[in-house]
Write a protein that holds these residues in place. Structure first.
Motif, mmCIF file in Angstrom:
data_model
loop_
_atom_site.group_PDB
_atom_site.id
_atom_site.type_symbol
_atom_site.label_atom_id
_atom_site.label_comp_id
_atom_site.label_asym_id
_atom_site.label_seq_id
_atom_site.Cartn_x
_atom_site.Cartn_y
_atom_site.Cartn_z
ATOM 1 N N GLN A 1 2.645 28.107 32.774
ATOM 2 C CA GLN A 1 3.227 26.797 33.068
ATOM 3 C C GLN A 1 4.624 26.728 32.461
ATOM 4 O O GLN A 1 4.824 27.042 31.303
ATOM 5 C CB GLN A 1 2.352 25.687 32.491
ATOM 6 N N THR A 2 5.595 26.319 33.269
ATOM 7 C CA THR A 2 6.972 26.210 32.803
ATOM 8 C C THR A 2 7.093 25.001 31.892
ATOM 9 O O THR A 2 6.622 23.924 32.245
ATOM 10 C CB THR A 2 7.919 26.039 34.008
ATOM 11 N N PRO A 3 7.728 25.158 30.723
ATOM 12 C CA PRO A 3 7.907 23.984 29.859
ATOM 13 C C PRO A 3 8.834 22.979 30.537
ATOM 14 O O PRO A 3 9.649 23.339 31.371
ATOM 15 C CB PRO A 3 8.535 24.554 28.591
ATOM 16 N N LEU A 4 8.700 21.746 30.145
ATOM 17 C CA LEU A 4 9.549 20.695 30.705
ATOM 18 C C LEU A 4 11.000 20.963 30.326
ATOM 19 O O LEU A 4 11.306 21.288 29.181
ATOM 20 C CB LEU A 4 9.113 19.327 30.188
ATOM 21 N N LEU A 5 11.893 20.827 31.301
ATOM 22 C CA LEU A 5 13.298 21.159 31.093
ATOM 23 C C LEU A 5 13.918 20.345 29.962
ATOM 24 O O LEU A 5 14.515 20.882 29.055
ATOM 25 C CB LEU A 5 14.082 20.965 32.392
ATOM 26 N N CYS A 6 13.788 19.041 30.028
ATOM 27 C CA CYS A 6 14.380 18.171 28.999
ATOM 28 C C CYS A 6 13.309 17.365 28.283
ATOM 29 O O CYS A 6 13.576 16.300 27.742
ATOM 30 C CB CYS A 6 15.424 17.256 29.625
ATOM 31 N N GLY A 7 12.098 17.856 28.332
ATOM 32 C CA GLY A 7 11.012 17.167 27.640
ATOM 33 C C GLY A 7 10.381 16.045 28.431
ATOM 34 O O GLY A 7 9.605 15.281 27.894
ATOM 35 N N SER A 8 10.738 15.919 29.716
ATOM 36 C CA SER A 8 10.113 14.851 30.502
ATOM 37 C C SER A 8 9.803 15.330 31.910
ATOM 38 O O SER A 8 10.569 16.094 32.501
ATOM 39 C CB SER A 8 11.018 13.619 30.566
ATOM 40 N N ARG B 1 19.785 22.266 23.926
ATOM 41 C CA ARG B 1 19.083 21.785 25.121
ATOM 42 C C ARG B 1 19.219 20.271 25.279
ATOM 43 O O ARG B 1 19.567 19.777 26.328
ATOM 44 C CB ARG B 1 17.615 22.206 25.037
ATOM 45 N N ARG B 2 18.927 19.503 24.228
ATOM 46 C CA ARG B 2 18.939 18.036 24.349
ATOM 47 C C ARG B 2 20.346 17.540 24.689
ATOM 48 O O ARG B 2 20.521 16.657 25.528
ATOM 49 C CB ARG B 2 18.457 17.413 23.029
ATOM 50 N N ALA B 3 21.363 18.110 24.039
ATOM 51 C CA ALA B 3 22.733 17.676 24.304
ATOM 52 C C ALA B 3 23.137 18.030 25.733
ATOM 53 O O ALA B 3 23.829 17.252 26.400
ATOM 54 C CB ALA B 3 23.693 18.316 23.309
ATOM 55 N N ALA B 4 22.702 19.190 26.216
ATOM 56 C CA ALA B 4 23.016 19.585 27.592
ATOM 57 C C ALA B 4 22.341 18.633 28.579
ATOM 58 O O ALA B 4 22.952 18.219 29.568
ATOM 59 C CB ALA B 4 22.566 21.023 27.843
ATOM 60 N N CYS B 5 21.108 18.269 28.313
ATOM 61 C CA CYS B 5 20.392 17.318 29.177
ATOM 62 C C CYS B 5 21.135 15.985 29.226
ATOM 63 O O CYS B 5 21.351 15.414 30.297
ATOM 64 C CB CYS B 5 18.967 17.107 28.667
ATOM 65 N N ARG C 1 22.851 23.100 35.987
ATOM 66 C CA ARG C 1 23.944 22.601 35.146
ATOM 67 C C ARG C 1 23.524 22.566 33.673
ATOM 68 O O ARG C 1 24.293 22.909 32.790
ATOM 69 C CB ARG C 1 24.381 21.196 35.579
ATOM 70 N N ILE C 2 22.290 22.141 33.414
ATOM 71 C CA ILE C 2 21.796 22.074 32.034
ATOM 72 C C ILE C 2 21.741 23.479 31.433
ATOM 73 O O ILE C 2 22.215 23.709 30.316
ATOM 74 C CB ILE C 2 20.410 21.388 31.997
ATOM 75 N N ILE C 3 21.202 24.426 32.182
ATOM 76 C CA ILE C 3 21.101 25.802 31.694
ATOM 77 C C ILE C 3 22.496 26.399 31.512
ATOM 78 O O ILE C 3 22.768 27.094 30.532
ATOM 79 C CB ILE C 3 20.216 26.633 32.646
ATOM 80 N N PHE C 4 23.413 26.086 32.435
ATOM 81 C CA PHE C 4 24.776 26.599 32.349
ATOM 82 C C PHE C 4 25.462 26.130 31.059
ATOM 83 O O PHE C 4 26.125 26.908 30.370
ATOM 84 C CB PHE C 4 25.595 26.157 33.574
ATOM 85 N N LEU C 5 25.303 24.849 30.718
ATOM 86 C CA LEU C 5 25.958 24.317 29.518
ATOM 87 C C LEU C 5 25.462 25.008 28.251
ATOM 88 O O LEU C 5 26.176 25.075 27.257
ATOM 89 C CB LEU C 5 25.742 22.808 29.401
ATOM 90 N N GLN C 6 24.240 25.522 28.280
ATOM 91 C CA GLN C 6 23.693 26.215 27.112
ATOM 92 C C GLN C 6 24.099 27.688 27.078
ATOM 93 O O GLN C 6 23.973 28.338 26.041
ATOM 94 C CB GLN C 6 22.173 26.133 27.125
ATOM 95 N N SER C 7 24.590 28.218 28.203
ATOM 96 C CA SER C 7 24.920 29.637 28.285
ATOM 97 C C SER C 7 26.293 29.924 27.697
ATOM 98 O O SER C 7 27.092 29.018 27.460
ATOM 99 C CB SER C 7 24.890 30.081 29.750
ATOM 100 N N ARG C 8 26.577 31.180 27.488
ATOM 101 C CA ARG C 8 27.905 31.571 26.997
ATOM 102 C C ARG C 8 28.974 31.233 28.015
ATOM 103 O O ARG C 8 30.084 30.870 27.654
ATOM 104 C CB ARG C 8 27.930 33.064 26.711
#
Length: 119
Positions: free
Chosen positions: A11-18, A59-63, A44-51
């Motif tokens: 099961q994939t974890p929730l992206l931003c906890g919701s 993660r939370r700030a990117a969300c 976009r969320i994953i991109f902001l966390q990437s190099r």
């Protein structure tokens, strides 16, 4: 190792906890003025966390950033809105004071007495 128990079957974890954010995770963002495909909320969320995206965002700030940048499409990924606006702190009241008197109205004008006849 069993290939059927790879990451895709977990099961994939929730992206931003919701679950609400996961529901809009694949919503495509399009800049209608420039006809640009900006990816999906999740991308976009994953991109902001990437190099490539600077890697400055946890993660939370990117969300939160994606939710603010794309409120129409990704607002579900942002912070939970407060249930009611916070009320300003109330100042302590002084010990019970009597209520102020009601405003007094001026008395109605009384009819002036007749002037005495001149002498």
């Amino acid at each position: 190792s069993d290939p059927r128990t790879g990451p895709s079957s977990m099961q994939t974890p929730l992206l931003c906890g919701s679950a609400a954010c996961d529901a809009v995770r694949d919503t495509r963002l399009v800049d209608k003025a420039l006809y640009l495909d900006l990816g999906t909320c999740g991308e976009r969320i994953i991109f902001l966390q990437s190099r490539l995206g600077s890697g400055r965002f946890e993660r939370r700030a990117a969300c939160d950033k994606v939710a603010l940048d794309f409120p129409g499409e990704c607002s579900q990924c942002g912070p939970e809105p407060p249930s009611s606006p916070p009320s300003p702190p109330s100042l302590p009241l002084p010990p019970s004071l009597p209520p102020p008197p009601p405003p007094s109205l001026p008395p109605p004008p009384s009819p002036s007495p007749p002037l005495p006849p001149p002498p």
